[in-house]
Design a protein around this motif. Structure first.
Motif, PDB file in Angstrom:
ATOM      1  N   ILE A 202       0.850  -1.196   0.000  1.00 19.47           N
ATOM      2  CA  ILE A 202       0.000   0.000   0.000  1.00 19.47           C
ATOM      3  C   ILE A 202       0.886   1.246   0.000  1.00 19.47           C
ATOM      4  O   ILE A 202       1.701   1.436   0.911  1.00 19.47           O
ATOM      5  CB  ILE A 202      -0.923   0.020   1.231  1.00 19.47           C
ATOM      6  CG1 ILE A 202      -1.808  -1.227   1.259  1.00 19.47           C
ATOM      7  CG2 ILE A 202      -1.781   1.283   1.251  1.00 19.47           C
ATOM      8  CD1 ILE A 202      -2.576  -1.405   2.557  1.00 19.47           C
ATOM      9  N   ALA A 203       0.729   2.108  -1.009  1.00 23.24           N
ATOM     10  CA  ALA A 203       1.468   3.366  -1.065  1.00 23.24           C
ATOM     11  C   ALA A 203       0.892   4.316  -0.018  1.00 23.24           C
ATOM     12  O   ALA A 203      -0.294   4.649  -0.052  1.00 23.24           O
ATOM     13  CB  ALA A 203       1.367   3.976  -2.451  1.00 23.24           C
ATOM     14  N   THR A 204       1.737   4.743   0.914  1.00 24.87           N
ATOM     15  CA  THR A 204       1.311   5.552   2.054  1.00 24.87           C
ATOM     16  C   THR A 204       2.130   6.839   2.060  1.00 24.87           C
ATOM     17  O   THR A 204       3.350   6.807   2.165  1.00 24.87           O
ATOM     18  CB  THR A 204       1.511   4.773   3.365  1.00 24.87           C
ATOM     19  OG1 THR A 204       0.920   3.467   3.236  1.00 24.87           O
ATOM     20  CG2 THR A 204       0.854   5.478   4.532  1.00 24.87           C
ATOM     21  N   TYR A 205       1.413   7.978   1.946  1.00 23.03           N
ATOM     22  CA  TYR A 205       2.062   9.275   1.781  1.00 23.03           C
ATOM     23  C   TYR A 205       1.939  10.117   3.056  1.00 23.03           C
ATOM     24  O   TYR A 205       1.247   9.747   4.001  1.00 23.03           O
ATOM     25  CB  TYR A 205       1.433  10.028   0.610  1.00 23.03           C
ATOM     26  CG  TYR A 205       1.564   9.330  -0.726  1.00 23.03           C
ATOM     27  CD1 TYR A 205       2.615   9.633  -1.588  1.00 23.03           C
ATOM     28  CD2 TYR A 205       0.634   8.358  -1.120  1.00 23.03           C
ATOM     29  CE1 TYR A 205       2.741   9.000  -2.822  1.00 23.03           C
ATOM     30  CE2 TYR A 205       0.750   7.716  -2.347  1.00 23.03           C
ATOM     31  CZ  TYR A 205       1.806   8.032  -3.194  1.00 23.03           C
ATOM     32  OH  TYR A 205       1.925   7.394  -4.400  1.00 23.03           O
ATOM     33  N   THR A 206       2.622  11.287   3.033  1.00 23.30           N
ATOM     34  CA  THR A 206       2.589  12.211   4.173  1.00 23.30           C
ATOM     35  C   THR A 206       1.167  12.418   4.677  1.00 23.30           C
ATOM     36  O   THR A 206       0.261  12.736   3.911  1.00 23.30           O
ATOM     37  CB  THR A 206       3.196  13.562   3.773  1.00 23.30           C
ATOM     38  OG1 THR A 206       4.566  13.373   3.400  1.00 23.30           O
ATOM     39  CG2 THR A 206       3.130  14.562   4.922  1.00 23.30           C
ATOM     40  N   ARG A 207       0.977  12.233   5.978  1.00 14.12           N
ATOM     41  CA  ARG A 207      -0.273  12.397   6.726  1.00 14.12           C
ATOM     42  C   ARG A 207      -1.275  11.261   6.532  1.00 14.12           C
ATOM     43  O   ARG A 207      -2.295  11.223   7.209  1.00 14.12           O
ATOM     44  CB  ARG A 207      -0.956  13.740   6.436  1.00 14.12           C
ATOM     45  CG  ARG A 207      -0.229  14.954   6.990  1.00 14.12           C
ATOM     46  CD  ARG A 207      -1.138  16.196   6.990  1.00 14.12           C
ATOM     47  NE  ARG A 207      -0.493  17.308   7.669  1.00 14.12           N
ATOM     48  CZ  ARG A 207       0.275  18.210   7.072  1.00 14.12           C
ATOM     49  NH1 ARG A 207       0.493  18.119   5.773  1.00 14.12           N
ATOM     50  NH2 ARG A 207       0.817  19.196   7.763  1.00 14.12           N
ATOM     51  N   ASP A 208      -1.016  10.319   5.640  1.00  8.07           N
ATOM     52  CA  ASP A 208      -1.881   9.150   5.523  1.00  8.07           C
ATOM     53  C   ASP A 208      -1.720   8.274   6.762  1.00  8.07           C
ATOM     54  O   ASP A 208      -0.778   8.439   7.543  1.00  8.07           O
ATOM     55  CB  ASP A 208      -1.536   8.320   4.281  1.00  8.07           C
ATOM     56  CG  ASP A 208      -1.893   9.013   2.982  1.00  8.07           C
ATOM     57  OD1 ASP A 208      -2.622  10.026   3.023  1.00  8.07           O
ATOM     58  OD2 ASP A 208      -1.438   8.533   1.922  1.00  8.07           O
ATOM     59  N   ALA A 209      -2.635   7.325   6.920  1.00 10.70           N
ATOM     60  CA  ALA A 209      -2.571   6.416   8.061  1.00 10.70           C
ATOM     61  C   ALA A 209      -3.022   5.022   7.651  1.00 10.70           C
ATOM     62  O   ALA A 209      -3.667   4.835   6.608  1.00 10.70           O
ATOM     63  CB  ALA A 209      -3.435   6.931   9.207  1.00 10.70           C
ATOM     64  N   LEU A 210      -2.681   4.048   8.484  1.00  9.40           N
ATOM     65  CA  LEU A 210      -3.111   2.666   8.301  1.00  9.40           C
ATOM     66  C   LEU A 210      -3.644   2.129   9.613  1.00  9.40           C
ATOM     67  O   LEU A 210      -3.026   2.312  10.664  1.00  9.40           O
ATOM     68  CB  LEU A 210      -1.953   1.776   7.840  1.00  9.40           C
ATOM     69  CG  LEU A 210      -1.283   2.093   6.507  1.00  9.40           C
ATOM     70  CD1 LEU A 210      -0.071   1.188   6.312  1.00  9.40           C
ATOM     71  CD2 LEU A 210      -2.256   1.933   5.347  1.00  9.40           C
ATOM     72  N   GLU A 211      -4.802   1.467   9.559  1.00  9.19           N
ATOM     73  CA  GLU A 211      -5.300   0.669  10.677  1.00  9.19           C
ATOM     74  C   GLU A 211      -4.876  -0.774  10.412  1.00  9.19           C
ATOM     75  O   GLU A 211      -5.236  -1.344   9.382  1.00  9.19           O
ATOM     76  CB  GLU A 211      -6.818   0.774  10.786  1.00  9.19           C
ATOM     77  CG  GLU A 211      -7.319   2.145  11.198  1.00  9.19           C
ATOM     78  CD  GLU A 211      -8.831   2.202  11.312  1.00  9.19           C
ATOM     79  OE1 GLU A 211      -9.496   1.202  10.932  1.00  9.19           O
ATOM     80  OE2 GLU A 211      -9.363   3.230  11.776  1.00  9.19           O
TER      81      GLU A 211
END
Length: 236
Positions: A202-211
């Motif tokens: 999963i591409a995760t960028y600045t300020r993104d989040a993951l549960e």
């Protein structure tokens, strides 16, 4: 199981002096389906203009952690504490029976920090404050243990709070992968503070989040992926 949270779809609070991204319901942003994640009740990504800030206000029965990303965070409280923190440094406050405090940007540049509220497992405790001046290099290409439960004698984290959580920070550079285990019966909330990484595809960028629920993760950074993880018991 992993759920991706796009920062562009988060709640937002813009007040001229303050620009906040709300990971969960807060202030005028109310979403009944997004109230909390386990014991993590509030996670705000706050941008505060110079010469402004949060004037004196009160809290009770909440564990509060502030993680400074950029600028200077000036804290003052009713217990007599007066401290200023900078990039990568962390303060915590067990509000317990009640405490008043203020947070201001008295520096010349923009202040950005994460404001984290965690539901305590014990109410009515004596209020407490502390801060730690972690060396930024201590989180480079590894997980720096920041906070844990008061009852966890196995953790080296210097911050101890009244909740079953573990907080880590890392800055992973390109070419250095990082793994993080989320064991059976546990879950974690990951914030991509700065830059980008591919996490379990999963591409995760600045300020993104993951549960993340009961699933180990592999972080493949692109650039300098600055991350915070809050690990806790799984919701039941």
């Amino acid at each position: 199981m992993i759920r991706y949270i796009d920062s562009k779809k988060m709640g937002r609070g813009m007040h001229g002096w303050l620009d906040s991204h709300f990971h969960f319901s807060f202030a005028d942003y109310h979403n009944p389906s997004n109230m909390q994640f386990g014991v993590l009740r509030v996670l705000n990504d706050d941008m505060v203009n110079p010469g402004t800030g949060f004037d004196t206000h009160s809290h009770a029965n909440m564990e509060i952690i502030s993680y400074v990303i950029d600028g200077e965070l000036a804290h003052a409280d009713s217990m007599g504490n007066r401290h200023t923190l900078t990039r990568g440094q962390v303060q915590y406050m067990s509000a317990g029976t009640g405490v008043s405090h203020s947070e201001h940007n008295l520096g010349g540049g923009m202040l950005r920090f994460l404001q984290i509220w965690i539901l305590p497992d014990t109410k009515g405790v004596t209020p407490n404050y502390g801060d730690f001046r972690f060396a930024f290099a201590d989180r480079e290409n590894r997980w720096l243990s920041i906070a844990t439960s008061i009852g966890n004698s196995q953790s080296s984290a210097p911050i101890k709070i009244h909740a079953d959580i573990n907080v880590y920070a890392a800055v992973a550079e390109s070419g250095h992968t990082l793994e993080f285990p989320v064991l059976s019966g546990r879950q974690a909330y990951l914030v991509m503070i700065e830059d980008k990484a591919i996490i379990n595809g999963i591409a995760t960028y600045t300020r993104d989040a993951l549960e993340i629920v009961e699933e180990n993760i592999l972080v493949e950074p692109e650039g300098s992926a600055h991350m915070l993880v809050i690990e806790m018991a799984k919701e039941v």
